[in-house]
Design a protein around this motif. Structure first.
Motif, short mmCIF file in Angstrom:
data_model
loop_
_atom_site.label_atom_id
_atom_site.label_comp_id
_atom_site.label_asym_id
_atom_site.label_seq_id
_atom_site.Cartn_x
_atom_site.Cartn_y
_atom_site.Cartn_z
N GLY A 223 10.73 -13.98 -20.61
CA GLY A 223 11.02 -13.63 -19.28
C GLY A 223 10.30 -14.53 -18.28
O GLY A 223 9.57 -15.41 -18.72
N SER A 224 10.96 -14.31 -16.95
CA SER A 224 10.47 -15.50 -15.97
C SER A 224 9.14 -14.95 -15.52
O SER A 224 8.49 -15.98 -15.06
N VAL A 225 8.64 -13.73 -15.53
CA VAL A 225 7.31 -13.69 -15.11
C VAL A 225 6.13 -13.90 -15.90
O VAL A 225 5.33 -14.73 -15.63
N ALA A 226 6.47 -13.77 -17.34
CA ALA A 226 5.23 -14.07 -18.43
C ALA A 226 5.37 -15.71 -18.39
O ALA A 226 4.52 -16.37 -18.35
N ASN A 227 6.65 -16.51 -18.23
CA ASN A 227 6.67 -17.86 -18.10
C ASN A 227 5.98 -18.38 -16.66
O ASN A 227 5.14 -19.50 -16.82
N ALA A 228 5.86 -17.81 -15.59
CA ALA A 228 5.34 -18.09 -14.51
C ALA A 228 3.94 -18.02 -14.55
O ALA A 228 3.01 -18.80 -14.04
N VAL A 229 3.48 -16.89 -15.38
CA VAL A 229 1.90 -16.70 -15.63
C VAL A 229 1.47 -18.07 -16.37
O VAL A 229 0.28 -18.66 -15.99
N PHE A 230 2.20 -18.24 -17.22
CA PHE A 230 1.80 -19.58 -18.06
C PHE A 230 1.71 -20.99 -17.22
O PHE A 230 0.71 -21.76 -17.13
N SER A 231 2.85 -21.05 -16.41
CA SER A 231 2.83 -22.11 -15.57
C SER A 231 1.33 -22.19 -14.39
O SER A 231 1.07 -23.14 -14.19
N GLY A 232 0.90 -20.89 -14.22
CA GLY A 232 -0.07 -20.80 -13.37
C GLY A 232 -1.51 -21.50 -13.84
O GLY A 232 -2.38 -21.86 -13.21
N LEU A 233 -1.54 -21.33 -15.29
CA LEU A 233 -2.75 -21.94 -15.87
C LEU A 233 -2.85 -23.46 -15.75
O LEU A 233 -3.85 -23.93 -16.01
#
Ligand code: 0RQ
Length: 499
Positions: free
Chosen positions: A262-272
């Motif tokens: 999902g988009s949210v989980a992917n965005a969290v990883f991008s934030g790292l």
């Protein structure tokens, strides 16, 4: 051909996809490769639906896989080929077939599904591969999923050799098949990068009844790029992780990370990518685009998963750059990538998506309004229950504010309050560790709910507390928000307003 089919006797078993689809008979149970749109079989399902359209010789099958297939899920569902389906799916046409009662859908934790299939009768396995070894071993492509169990159990095996998959994929798989239940020994993974199996799925060459050559690429993921709200959620999680490091509960390289679909989980990883953390390790099932962005920015030292699920541009980039990534990558069967024993041992930090959460921390990841399945639980339960730190993320509202994702009572429970440590929306973060149910409710309402719904949640909770209890509820009202949305199209609009 010689490189891709190294067992010379098997070279005579090459068939066209149309010839291969004739092995699929009405009523069969078929196990196919494929996990979150990657490494799935493509040519034979397409030939099957083409044949059914042309000849009207319809067939219905029990279709088991690792997780969701790419376009094949849609082709098979719209042609009414699927009678039973398991485990995780995410295709709109399959979803429709399930929700109208046509497809019998069995949701299973992904780590459990291999055990279940091990006890099932499997007529035919159809597996996508990069190559077949001299001894018949099948080398999977961009996912492993449940393919080892299907190959072991099936009476017959057909292999789709996908020429668009580079030979540099050879060597990145680690196939370990637990044997001898109930006398199993511990799974020997104590570090993310540990190898405990073979680089191919062992297969008796006599079982391989056909080989189809194809060059269809994986269907790309439909991931939405991070937006302001998902970036905000990522920031909350990064602050939390920094706090955990300061408290000495995590080291500066954190613990192995898992992220759901999902988009949210992917965005969290991008934030790292912009975080102070380095030498990160990933122990997950799905590797989405963000994992490879983290590789490219030097943040990740090793990633172990079960599949790559990538956008088109990232897919092309990853497949052409595999020689660079391959020393830092492993793909495992899903019963190992999602194994409770390993997840618990490694102390994984699990970040998964929720559809809705309730004021006590129960999470619904799968059913809209408690009845209509969205995608399936997938591996989120494997990780949520066993991780060292369990985080769920969701936007605080859906459908332009007409749905609150923070509700008095979730309409379907996938992850109980006992499995959930941290909840995050774009409004804030709720750390539920060590809190009583009433403390949880206050924290969730104040930190996570959207201002449009905060007062109504406070009102519900206060009135429920008057009735008493450890986990106070007004049972006649607990699901009224969902009922209101069903009747009026807006959780804020009471049904009486429509009369
Ligand atoms: O609907 O598609 O019609 O626009 O749900 O919502 O906000 O885009 O969220 O893409 O992160 O997915 C739980 C589905 C979240 C995902 C879920 C509607 C919303 C939208 C998607 P539209 P978003 P995401 C690893 C682990 C279960 C499996 C899992 C998921 C759509 O994370 O499938 O994690 N998780 N496995 O409008 C009604 C609500 C809603 C809602 C959002 N409260 N009520 N609809 N939506 N909230 C992978 C595997 O295991 C394989």
């Amino acid at each position: 051909m010689q490189q891709r089919i190294r067992n010379h006797l098997l070279r005579s078993r090459v068939l066209t996809a149309d010839e291969a689809q004739t092995f699929i008979q009405d009523g069969m149970t078929i196990g196919v490769s494929g996990f979150t749109r990657s490494g799935d079989v493509k040519a034979i399902p397409r030939a099957l639906v083409d044949n059914i359209r042309k000849t009207e010789n319809s067939r219905q099958i029990h279709l088991y896989s690792g997780a969701s297939l790419g376009d094949a899920d849609s082709w098979l569902s719209t042609q009414h080929v699927v009678d039973r389906r398991s485990p995780y799916q995410s295709d709109p046409d399959t979803r429709q077939g399930i929700n109208c009662g046509e497809i019998r859908y069995i949701e299973q934790h992904l780590s459990h599904s291999a055990e279940w299939f091990r006890n099932e009768h499997i007529d035919l396995a159809i597996i996508e591969a990069v190559a077949i070894t001299e001894n018949g071993g099948i080398i999977p492509t961009t996912s492993v999923g449940n393919s080892p169990v299907f190959v072991q159990k099936a009476k017959q095996v057909i292999v789709e050799i996908n020429l668009s998959m580079p030979e540099s994929l050879i060597g990145i798989h680690d196939i370990y098949i637990p044997e001898n239940r109930p006398f199993r020994t511990p799974i020997g993974i104590t570090h993310v990068a540990d190898r405990i199996g073979t680089p191919y799925i062992p297969c008796d060459p006599n079982k391989i009844v056909g080989i189809v050559m194809t060059d269809d690429p994986d269907s790309p993921s439909k991931i939405v790029a991070p937006d302001e709200e998902t970036q905000q959620m990522a920031e909350y999680i990064l602050e939390l992780l920094s706090h955990e490091v300061k408290q000495g509960r995590l080291s500066a390289k954190l613990a192995p990370l898992q992220s759901g679909v999902g988009s949210v989980a992917n965005a969290v990883f991008s934030g790292l990518e912009k975080s102070p953390f380095n030498q990160l390790e990933i122990y997950t099932e799905v590797m989405q685009d963000a994992v490879f962005q983290l590789f490219d920015s030097g943040k990740v030292s090793f990633a172990s998963g079960c599949s790559f699920t990538l956008s088109e541009s990232m897919r092309d980039h990853v497949l052409s750059s595999l020689p660079r990534y391959r020393k830092q990558l492993l793909l495992r069967p899903q019963e190992i990538s999602n194994h409770p024993e390993v997840i618990r041992r490694l102390g994984v930090i699990a970040i998964n998506g929720a559809l809705e959460v309730d004021i006590y921390g129960n999470v619904n990841s799968t059913h809209v309004r408690g009845t209509h399945v969205m995608n399936g639980i997938g591996g989120s339960g494997d990780f949520a229950r066993n991780a060292g730190l369990t985080i769920f993320v969701t936007k605080s509202t859906a459908k332009n504010g007409r749905i609150s994702s923070v509700v008095p009572f979730v309409s379907h429970v996938d992850h109980t309050e006992h499995d959930v440590d941290i909840l995050v929306t774009e409004q804030g973060i709720a750390d539920l560790r060590g809190l009583s149910p009433r403390e949880r409710a206050k924290t969730i309402i104040e930190n996570l709910a959207h201002p449009l719904y905060k007062d109504a949640l406070r009102d519900y909770f206060e009135r429920a507390c008057v009735q008493g209890g450890n986990t106070p509820h007004l049972l006649d009202e607990a699901l009224s928000w969902h009922h209101q949305f069903k009747e009026t199209g807006d959780m804020r609009k009471p049904v009486s307003a429509m009369m």
